[in-house]
Every structure is written in C-alpha cells, then in structure tokens.
Motif scaffolding. Structure first.
Motif, PDB file in Angstrom:
ATOM      1  N   LEU A  56       0.830  -1.203   0.000  1.00 34.15           N
ATOM      2  CA  LEU A  56       0.000   0.000   0.000  1.00 34.15           C
ATOM      3  C   LEU A  56       0.868   1.257   0.000  1.00 34.15           C
ATOM      4  O   LEU A  56       0.593   2.215  -0.732  1.00 34.15           O
ATOM      5  CB  LEU A  56      -0.943   0.005   1.204  1.00 34.15           C
ATOM      6  CG  LEU A  56      -1.836   1.233   1.340  1.00 34.15           C
ATOM      7  CD1 LEU A  56      -2.702   1.433   0.103  1.00 34.15           C
ATOM      8  CD2 LEU A  56      -2.694   1.117   2.579  1.00 34.15           C
ATOM      9  N   GLN A  57       1.929   1.252   0.805  1.00 31.98           N
ATOM     10  CA  GLN A  57       2.841   2.396   0.825  1.00 31.98           C
ATOM     11  C   GLN A  57       3.430   2.626  -0.564  1.00 31.98           C
ATOM     12  O   GLN A  57       3.467   3.756  -1.057  1.00 31.98           O
ATOM     13  CB  GLN A  57       3.958   2.155   1.836  1.00 31.98           C
ATOM     14  CG  GLN A  57       5.003   3.268   1.845  1.00 31.98           C
ATOM     15  CD  GLN A  57       6.080   2.998   2.881  1.00 31.98           C
ATOM     16  OE1 GLN A  57       5.774   2.790   4.033  1.00 31.98           O
ATOM     17  NE2 GLN A  57       7.329   3.007   2.449  1.00 31.98           N
ATOM     18  N   ARG A  58       3.853   1.544  -1.203  1.00 30.32           N
ATOM     19  CA  ARG A  58       4.417   1.672  -2.551  1.00 30.32           C
ATOM     20  C   ARG A  58       3.387   2.248  -3.515  1.00 30.32           C
ATOM     21  O   ARG A  58       3.690   3.115  -4.326  1.00 30.32           O
ATOM     22  CB  ARG A  58       4.907   0.305  -3.034  1.00 30.32           C
ATOM     23  CG  ARG A  58       5.532   0.351  -4.400  1.00 30.32           C
ATOM     24  CD  ARG A  58       6.118  -0.980  -4.776  1.00 30.32           C
ATOM     25  NE  ARG A  58       6.589  -0.945  -6.141  1.00 30.32           N
ATOM     26  CZ  ARG A  58       6.843  -2.011  -6.854  1.00 30.32           C
ATOM     27  NH1 ARG A  58       6.717  -3.209  -6.313  1.00 30.32           N
ATOM     28  NH2 ARG A  58       7.233  -1.912  -8.096  1.00 30.32           N
ATOM     29  N   MET A 102       1.577   9.299  -6.232  1.00 26.74           N
ATOM     30  CA  MET A 102       2.049  10.680  -6.080  1.00 26.74           C
ATOM     31  C   MET A 102       3.123  11.042  -7.094  1.00 26.74           C
ATOM     32  O   MET A 102       3.264  12.215  -7.438  1.00 26.74           O
ATOM     33  CB  MET A 102       2.601  10.907  -4.664  1.00 26.74           C
ATOM     34  CG  MET A 102       1.540  10.819  -3.589  1.00 26.74           C
ATOM     35  SD  MET A 102       2.081  11.253  -1.912  1.00 26.74           S
ATOM     36  CE  MET A 102       3.604  10.398  -1.685  1.00 26.74           C
ATOM     37  N   SER A 103       3.891  10.056  -7.579  1.00 27.88           N
ATOM     38  CA  SER A 103       5.067  10.449  -8.338  1.00 27.88           C
ATOM     39  C   SER A 103       5.392   9.616  -9.569  1.00 27.88           C
ATOM     40  O   SER A 103       6.187  10.059 -10.395  1.00 27.88           O
ATOM     41  CB  SER A 103       6.287  10.413  -7.403  1.00 27.88           C
ATOM     42  OG  SER A 103       6.524   9.084  -6.945  1.00 27.88           O
ATOM     43  N   ALA A 104       4.845   8.438  -9.729  1.00 30.58           N
ATOM     44  CA  ALA A 104       5.257   7.566 -10.831  1.00 30.58           C
ATOM     45  C   ALA A 104       4.416   7.802 -12.077  1.00 30.58           C
ATOM     46  O   ALA A 104       3.227   8.109 -11.987  1.00 30.58           O
ATOM     47  CB  ALA A 104       5.143   6.100 -10.404  1.00 30.58           C
ATOM     48  N   ASP A 141       4.344   2.934 -15.060  1.00 31.46           N
ATOM     49  CA  ASP A 141       4.873   2.262 -13.871  1.00 31.46           C
ATOM     50  C   ASP A 141       3.739   1.818 -12.950  1.00 31.46           C
ATOM     51  O   ASP A 141       3.781   0.719 -12.388  1.00 31.46           O
ATOM     52  CB  ASP A 141       5.833   3.172 -13.104  1.00 31.46           C
ATOM     53  CG  ASP A 141       7.121   3.445 -13.869  1.00 31.46           C
ATOM     54  OD1 ASP A 141       7.412   2.724 -14.850  1.00 31.46           O
ATOM     55  OD2 ASP A 141       7.835   4.394 -13.479  1.00 31.46           O
ATOM     56  N   ARG A 142       2.716   2.645 -12.813  1.00 34.09           N
ATOM     57  CA  ARG A 142       1.561   2.275 -11.987  1.00 34.09           C
ATOM     58  C   ARG A 142       0.839   1.070 -12.586  1.00 34.09           C
ATOM     59  O   ARG A 142       0.420   0.163 -11.873  1.00 34.09           O
ATOM     60  CB  ARG A 142       0.617   3.466 -11.819  1.00 34.09           C
ATOM     61  CG  ARG A 142       1.253   4.621 -11.066  1.00 34.09           C
ATOM     62  CD  ARG A 142       0.265   5.669 -10.591  1.00 34.09           C
ATOM     63  NE  ARG A 142      -0.662   6.184 -11.554  1.00 34.09           N
ATOM     64  CZ  ARG A 142      -0.497   7.292 -12.276  1.00 34.09           C
ATOM     65  NH1 ARG A 142       0.604   8.020 -12.152  1.00 34.09           N
ATOM     66  NH2 ARG A 142      -1.433   7.706 -13.106  1.00 34.09           N
ATOM     67  N   LEU A 169      -5.820   3.184 -11.307  1.00 32.69           N
ATOM     68  CA  LEU A 169      -4.543   3.821 -11.649  1.00 32.69           C
ATOM     69  C   LEU A 169      -4.589   5.342 -11.577  1.00 32.69           C
ATOM     70  O   LEU A 169      -3.549   5.997 -11.616  1.00 32.69           O
ATOM     71  CB  LEU A 169      -4.109   3.407 -13.059  1.00 32.69           C
ATOM     72  CG  LEU A 169      -3.849   1.924 -13.274  1.00 32.69           C
ATOM     73  CD1 LEU A 169      -3.594   1.640 -14.750  1.00 32.69           C
ATOM     74  CD2 LEU A 169      -2.685   1.455 -12.422  1.00 32.69           C
ATOM     75  N   GLY A 170      -5.786   5.900 -11.512  1.00 31.47           N
ATOM     76  CA  GLY A 170      -5.923   7.350 -11.477  1.00 31.47           C
ATOM     77  C   GLY A 170      -5.776   8.001 -12.839  1.00 31.47           C
ATOM     78  O   GLY A 170      -5.343   9.145 -12.950  1.00 31.47           O
TER      79      GLY A 170
END
Length: 181
Positions: free
Chosen positions: A122-124, A130-132, A136-137, A161-162
C-alpha cells in the motif's frame, strides 16, 4: 491464506456467505465494519468523491482479506464502499481475530508478517500515485493483480490507476507495440 480453518476456529461467529455480483457489503457511514475473506470471486473497496467520481482503493481476489481498516481499528463509521464484482463466496469475520485468547504466537507472527507485506504494498502504491508515471503504476497493478485484467472492465483498472480509460487504452497499445519491436 493457508490456515483459513485456524481463523474459523478462532472466530466461531464467522459466517460463510454466497453473494451475487453487484452486492454492496458495506456503505460509507456503516458503524459495524467487518473483515471479508474472499474464498471465491472478486471484491473491491472504493470511495465516491463529492463530484461523484469513483476512486478504487483495492481489489480482493480469491485468498485476500478486505476491510475498512480505519473503521475497524478506531470504531469509526466506515468511509469505503465494499462490493462484489463477481458472484462471490465470502467468510465474514466480526471479531478482531488476532486479539482472541486462543490465538497461538505463531499465528500472530504469521499474520503480522502478512499485514506488514500488505502495508508495504500500500505504501508503494501511494508513493507511485504521487510520483510515478502511469506506465509504472500499470506495471505495478499487473504485478500485484496478474489475473485481474481479464476479469474486470478497463474503466475500473483506469480508475484504480488514477487515469482515464482512454489513457489506459493508449498505454496498453504502446506497451503492445514496444513488445513487438
């Protein structure tokens, strides 16, 4: 989960339920949150923001446990919807399994280890959101849920994936073309 029978012995109030696709297990605001072990089928958790947009938090295929952890831990009203994406067979746990008196030290260690692995994942995911870049997501999604692209609509993968479904389609096309090159 290799020891489902152990969990059932620890929580004799656990029940097995057969639920149809589309069944909502939990709504935001529910005050009696539970844990759901997915024996068969597929479940997801999500929120709907103030603009009516859906945001998928996680998917739970066979062998996964899904719950609104904040609601369970702090006895707060739930914030997540949890629903069945397929006809599902679930084991519903009402108790905090690991705090029961008849739980062995080995069981606590085993499930704590699993909890930390899921928290790490979850942290990953949060850091990636926020940044990838989207590619990559998406690759992380495929690594985490290798069987799901065939089981869920592309729009749900995009939501997770947003990104938009169109952006996901473009991404998948580019990935397929790069494999051919």
């Amino acid at each position: 989960m290799e020891n489902l029978n152990d969990l059932l012995q620890v929580d004799p109030s656990a029940t097995s339920r057969q639920l149809p696709k589309g069944h909502i297990l939990q709504h935001p605001g529910d005050v009696k949150a539970r844990k759901f072990y997915v024996k068969k089928g597929l479940v997801r958790s999500y929120i709907i923001d103030s603009k009516g947009k859906e945001h998928i938090f996680m998917f739970a295929p066979e062998g996964w446990i899904i719950a609104d952890i904040e609601s369970l831990e702090y006895q707060k009203p739930s914030t997540l919807f949890i629903d069945c994406l397929e006809d599902s067979e679930l084991i519903v746990f009402a108790k905090d399994i690991l705090s029961q008196k008849n739980v062995s030290k080995e069981m606590v260690i085993r499930y704590t280890d699993r909890l930390y692995r899921r928290m790490g994942a979850l942290q990953r995911r949060v850091l990636m959101m926020m940044s990838a870049p989207a590619i990559d997501r998406y690759n992380y999604f495929l690594e985490t849920y290798p069987e799901l692209p065939e089981r869920i609509p592309q729009r749900m993968i995009a939501t997770y994936l947003g990104i938009t479904p169109q952006a996901l389609s473009t991404l998948r096309t580019k990935m397929a073309q790069s494999k051919l090159s």
